[in-house]
Scaffold this active site. Structure first.
Site, PDB file in Angstrom:
ATOM      1  N   TYR A 289      14.148   8.859   1.415  1.00 49.71           N
ATOM      2  CA  TYR A 289      14.789   7.796   0.694  1.00 49.71           C
ATOM      3  C   TYR A 289      16.157   7.647   1.112  1.00 49.71           C
ATOM      4  O   TYR A 289      16.455   6.347   0.856  1.00 49.71           O
ATOM      5  CB  TYR A 289      14.599   8.214  -0.938  1.00 49.71           C
TER       6      TYR A 289
ATOM      7  N   HIS B 273       9.044   0.395 -10.593  1.00 51.04           N
ATOM      8  CA  HIS B 273       9.058   1.610  -9.687  1.00 51.04           C
ATOM      9  C   HIS B 273      10.292   2.249  -9.214  1.00 51.04           C
ATOM     10  O   HIS B 273      10.321   3.198  -8.498  1.00 51.04           O
ATOM     11  CB  HIS B 273       8.159   1.342  -8.325  1.00 51.04           C
TER      12      HIS B 273
HETATM   13  N1  APR Z   1       5.386 -12.740   3.338  1.00 51.93           N
HETATM   14  C1  APR Z   1       4.389 -12.666   2.112  1.00 51.93           C
HETATM   15  N2  APR Z   1       3.757 -11.527   2.390  1.00 51.93           N
HETATM   16  C2  APR Z   1       3.710 -10.571   2.928  1.00 51.93           C
HETATM   17  C3  APR Z   1       4.818 -10.502   4.169  1.00 51.93           C
HETATM   18  C4  APR Z   1       5.280 -11.854   4.434  1.00 51.93           C
HETATM   19  N3  APR Z   1       6.371 -11.983   5.079  1.00 51.93           N
HETATM   20  N4  APR Z   1       4.635  -9.518   4.878  1.00 51.93           N
HETATM   21  C5  APR Z   1       3.499  -8.716   4.475  1.00 51.93           C
HETATM   22  N5  APR Z   1       3.008  -9.472   3.073  1.00 51.93           N
HETATM   23  C6  APR Z   1       1.862  -8.916   2.159  1.00 51.93           C
HETATM   24  C7  APR Z   1       0.738  -8.211   2.821  1.00 51.93           C
HETATM   25  O1  APR Z   1      -0.077  -9.085   3.395  1.00 51.93           O
HETATM   26  C8  APR Z   1       0.422  -7.252   1.648  1.00 51.93           C
HETATM   27  O2  APR Z   1      -0.739  -8.033   0.923  1.00 51.93           O
HETATM   28  O3  APR Z   1       2.567  -8.115   1.461  1.00 51.93           O
HETATM   29  C9  APR Z   1       1.416  -6.864   0.880  1.00 51.93           C
HETATM   30  C10 APR Z   1       2.328  -5.763   1.114  1.00 51.93           C
HETATM   31  O4  APR Z   1       1.404  -4.706   0.624  1.00 51.93           O
HETATM   32  P1  APR Z   1       1.975  -3.150   0.367  1.00 51.93           P
HETATM   33  O5  APR Z   1       2.211  -2.667   1.586  1.00 51.93           O
HETATM   34  O6  APR Z   1       0.414  -2.685  -0.068  1.00 51.93           O
HETATM   35  O7  APR Z   1       3.114  -3.182  -0.670  1.00 51.93           O
HETATM   36  P2  APR Z   1       2.911  -3.254  -2.100  1.00 51.93           P
HETATM   37  O8  APR Z   1       1.858  -4.355  -2.612  1.00 51.93           O
HETATM   38  O9  APR Z   1       4.176  -3.807  -2.790  1.00 51.93           O
HETATM   39  O10 APR Z   1       2.627  -1.927  -2.656  1.00 51.93           O
HETATM   40  C11 APR Z   1       2.692  -1.288  -4.056  1.00 51.93           C
HETATM   41  O11 APR Z   1       2.498   0.836  -3.609  1.00 51.93           O
HETATM   42  O12 APR Z   1       3.228   2.290  -1.963  1.00 51.93           O
HETATM   43  C12 APR Z   1       3.403   2.037  -3.340  1.00 51.93           C
HETATM   44  O13 APR Z   1       5.118   2.315  -4.743  1.00 51.93           O
HETATM   45  C13 APR Z   1       4.659   1.505  -3.535  1.00 51.93           C
HETATM   46  O14 APR Z   1       5.589  -0.232  -4.807  1.00 51.93           O
HETATM   47  C14 APR Z   1       4.629   0.012  -3.888  1.00 51.93           C
HETATM   48  C15 APR Z   1       3.262  -0.232  -4.206  1.00 51.93           C
END
Ligand code: APR
Length: 232
Positions: free
Chosen positions: A53, A106
């Site tokens: 972190y 979160h």
């Molecule tokens: N613009 C729009 N969407 C995007 C972009 C972009 N430039 N780049 C990536 N994405 C999309 C991807 O297609 C994907 O669907 O963002 C999403 C990211 O997904 P994750 O990496 O799974 O992140 P998130 O959904 O925020 O994760 C949820 O999981 O790991 C835990 O606590 C953590 O808050 C997090 C939670």
């Protein structure tokens, strides 16, 4: 007064240089969730967790909000109704873009939490395992982040927003993590118009009435202008 609830995920900060979790080369490709994002991992190796972190805190401080963050701040300022951002992100980019009404379900990289007494204070750039709680003096400092297996923050208030909003919009989240991935169903059940804005269809895209794919810095400002063109 119309209400809009916007759920954001790591994808909205991707173009600000902050890695997402599950995309290629994402954080979970380089770090084991069990080691850095669970209470058990913290008990096992607090130094490893704090360093993880500390790295993300340094990156977030270096990063700048992008056009998608600014567009949501503009919507909050100019929309005649109420706009609430519920973010899964722990960076402060929404606030740095000017959004006021932001809920961090979160947690927050800029927060420190005492695992002993629950006291909260601003996090140092580099948190150390020897750091003492300024209140109870115990050596039990952890990042103020919600880990897997822990209850997200402000859930009662978030459910209230979901059940009274007219629009539920999801930006940059993959729909793999609950309870956030279930928000669309709850909002839809209470009559909200549901819209997904994401680089690619999420795991729960079929729960949305509308879905638009593209980079957040393109499709979010576009959607905001459309909303404001009829409701400024
Ligand atoms: N613009 C729009 N969407 C995007 C972009 C972009 N430039 N780049 C990536 N994405 C999309 C991807 O297609 C994907 O669907 O963002 C999403 C990211 O997904 P994750 O990496 O799974 O992140 P998130 O959904 O925020 O994760 C949820 O999981 O790991 C835990 O606590 C953590 O808050 C997090 C939670």
């Amino acid at each position: 007064m119309e209400k809009i609830v916007i759920l954001t995920g790591a994808g909205i900060s991707a173009e600000s240089g902050l890695g997402t979790f599950r995309d290629e080369g994402g954080l979970w490709a380089a770090h084991r969730i069990e080691d850095v994002a669970t209470p058990e991992g913290f008990a096992r190796d607090p130094k490893l967790v704090q360093n993880f972190y500390n790295m993300r805190r340094a990156q977030a401080r270096e990063a700048e909000p992008n056009a998608a963050h600014y567009a949501l701040a503009k919507l909050e300022r100019e929309f005649t109704g109420e706009v609430t951002v519920v973010t899964q992100n722990v960076d402060g980019l929404h606030e740095r873009a000017g959004s006021q009404n932001v809920m961090h379900m979160h947690g927050f990289l800029e927060g420190a939490l005492c695992a002993g007494c629950g006291h909260r204070w601003p996090a140092p750039l580099n948190m150390k395992i020897t750091d003492r709680c300024p209140k109870c003096k115990e050596v039990a400092t952890r990042p103020d982040i919600v880990w897997f297996g822990e209850m997200p923050y402000d859930m009662e208030e978030i459910w209230d927003h979901l059940r009274s909003c007219d629009y539920f919009v999801s930006v940059g989240t993959s729909g793999n993590v609950y309870p956030a991935a279930a928000f669309v169903q709850d909002a839809a059940r209470h009559g909200a118009i549901t819209i997904e804005l994401n680089l690619e269809p999420s795991a729960v895209v079929s729960d949305f009435a509308e879905s638009h794919c593209g980079k957040a810095s393109d499709i979010v400002p576009e959607w905001v202008e459309k909303m404001l063109s009829v409701r400024r």
